[in-house]
Design a protein around this motif. Structure first.
Motif, PDB file in Angstrom:
ATOM      1  N   GLN A   1     -51.500  14.211  15.153  1.00 35.50           N
ATOM      2  CA  GLN A   1     -50.914  13.881  13.862  1.00 35.50           C
ATOM      3  C   GLN A   1     -50.419  15.130  13.144  1.00 35.50           C
ATOM      4  N   ARG A   2     -51.218  16.223  13.215  1.00 31.85           N
ATOM      5  CA  ARG A   2     -50.822  17.462  12.551  1.00 31.85           C
ATOM      6  C   ARG A   2     -49.509  17.978  13.128  1.00 31.85           C
ATOM      7  N   ASN A   3     -49.376  17.958  14.451  1.00 39.35           N
ATOM      8  CA  ASN A   3     -48.141  18.445  15.075  1.00 39.35           C
ATOM      9  C   ASN A   3     -46.941  17.611  14.662  1.00 39.35           C
ATOM     10  N   ALA A   4     -47.118  16.321  14.548  1.00 42.72           N
ATOM     11  CA  ALA A   4     -46.017  15.457  14.108  1.00 42.72           C
ATOM     12  C   ALA A   4     -45.617  15.800  12.680  1.00 42.72           C
ATOM     13  N   LEU A   5     -46.598  16.079  11.853  1.00 38.70           N
ATOM     14  CA  LEU A   5     -46.315  16.456  10.469  1.00 38.70           C
ATOM     15  C   LEU A   5     -45.568  17.792  10.414  1.00 38.70           C
ATOM     16  N   ILE A   6     -46.017  18.741  11.201  1.00 38.98           N
ATOM     17  CA  ILE A   6     -45.345  20.046  11.230  1.00 38.98           C
ATOM     18  C   ILE A   6     -43.908  19.886  11.730  1.00 38.98           C
ATOM     19  N   ARG A   7     -43.710  19.088  12.773  1.00 40.34           N
ATOM     20  CA  ARG A   7     -42.356  18.864  13.301  1.00 40.34           C
ATOM     21  C   ARG A   7     -41.447  18.169  12.296  1.00 40.34           C
ATOM     22  N   PHE A   8     -42.035  17.431  11.377  1.00 44.19           N
ATOM     23  CA  PHE A   8     -41.229  16.806  10.327  1.00 44.19           C
ATOM     24  C   PHE A   8     -40.525  17.880   9.483  1.00 44.19           C
ATOM     25  N   PHE A   9     -41.188  19.022   9.292  1.00 40.26           N
ATOM     26  CA  PHE A   9     -40.639  20.099   8.464  1.00 40.26           C
ATOM     27  C   PHE A   9     -39.988  21.217   9.271  1.00 40.26           C
ATOM     28  N   ILE A  57     -41.776  35.904   3.662  1.00 40.55           N
ATOM     29  CA  ILE A  57     -41.744  35.278   2.338  1.00 40.55           C
ATOM     30  C   ILE A  57     -41.546  33.778   2.463  1.00 40.55           C
ATOM     31  N   LYS A  58     -42.401  33.052   1.775  1.00 41.35           N
ATOM     32  CA  LYS A  58     -42.220  31.602   1.622  1.00 41.35           C
ATOM     33  C   LYS A  58     -41.895  31.354   0.162  1.00 41.35           C
ATOM     34  N   LYS A  59     -40.650  30.970  -0.069  1.00 41.92           N
ATOM     35  CA  LYS A  59     -40.207  30.718  -1.439  1.00 41.92           C
ATOM     36  C   LYS A  59     -40.794  29.415  -1.972  1.00 41.92           C
ATOM     37  N   HIS A  60     -41.007  29.400  -3.282  1.00 42.17           N
ATOM     38  CA  HIS A  60     -41.319  28.130  -3.945  1.00 42.17           C
ATOM     39  C   HIS A  60     -40.094  27.237  -3.752  1.00 42.17           C
ATOM     40  N   LEU A  85     -49.488  23.671   4.822  1.00 42.39           N
ATOM     41  CA  LEU A  85     -49.234  23.724   6.266  1.00 42.39           C
ATOM     42  C   LEU A  85     -49.175  25.152   6.806  1.00 42.39           C
ATOM     43  N   LEU A  86     -49.227  26.150   5.943  1.00 40.47           N
ATOM     44  CA  LEU A  86     -49.106  27.542   6.388  1.00 40.47           C
ATOM     45  C   LEU A  86     -50.054  27.917   7.528  1.00 40.47           C
ATOM     46  N   PRO A  87     -51.295  27.472   7.521  1.00 45.67           N
ATOM     47  CA  PRO A  87     -52.184  27.879   8.622  1.00 45.67           C
ATOM     48  C   PRO A  87     -51.723  27.396   9.997  1.00 45.67           C
TER      49      PRO A  87
END
Length: 159
Positions: A1-9, A57-60, A85-87
């Motif tokens: 499930q986590r991988n699917a969520l990451i792939r969404f973004f 850098i991860k922008k807001h 999701l950064l980790p």
């Protein structure tokens, strides 16, 4: 499930040799600083507390500032995704997160060292970030006023 969520973004995990992530804030968009002041704030961090730190850098999501011009040679993550999701999005995860807002990073403490740059809770360790900075804690003014004044003066912290 986590991988699917990451792939969404993200199509692929992010490759980086950065030692730290800088999470930005949209101070100008919130009316806390003028755009020029926000640029100066990040330039002072670049030249101060973040000098020599290999960053990504991860922008807001609402921050329109171009950080590539403030931090030449630093990768700015283009994709928009929740900081939670950064980790899980890096091939070689940086160890440190520099952030203004600690509340958004409380759940990241298990995965990163969180280094607070300043914010509404001035009881945190705040010091110099480029020579001219400083923010007095609890001097009788409202938290919002102190926060805005501190940002205009380039509030930061000791590394």
């Amino acid at each position: 499930q986590r991988n699917a969520l990451i792939r969404f973004f993200l199509r692929h995990r992010i490759r980086t040799d950065a030692e730290a992530i800088l999470l930005t804030q949209q101070f100008a968009g919130l009316g806390l600083l003028r755009r020029e002041e926000q640029i100066r704030l990040y330039e002072n961090l670049r030249d101060g507390v973040l000098r020599g730190v290999r960053l990504i850098i991860k922008k807001h999501p609402d921050d329109p500032l171009s950080y590539a011009s403030v931090f030449p040679g630093v990768t700015v993550i283009k994709e928009i995704f929740p900081a939670e999701l950064l980790p899980f999005v890096f091939r070689n995860k940086p160890e440190i997160v520099y952030t203004w807002d600690s509340t958004g990073c409380e759940n990241l403490r298990k995965h990163f060292q969180i280094r607070k740059l300043g914010g509404e809770t001035h009881a945190e360790k705040i010091g110099a970030a480029g020579g001219e900075f400083g923010l007095s804690a609890f001097d009788g003014r409202s938290s919002q006023t102190k926060f805005s004044d501190g940002l205009r003066n380039g509030a930061g912290f000791d590394r």
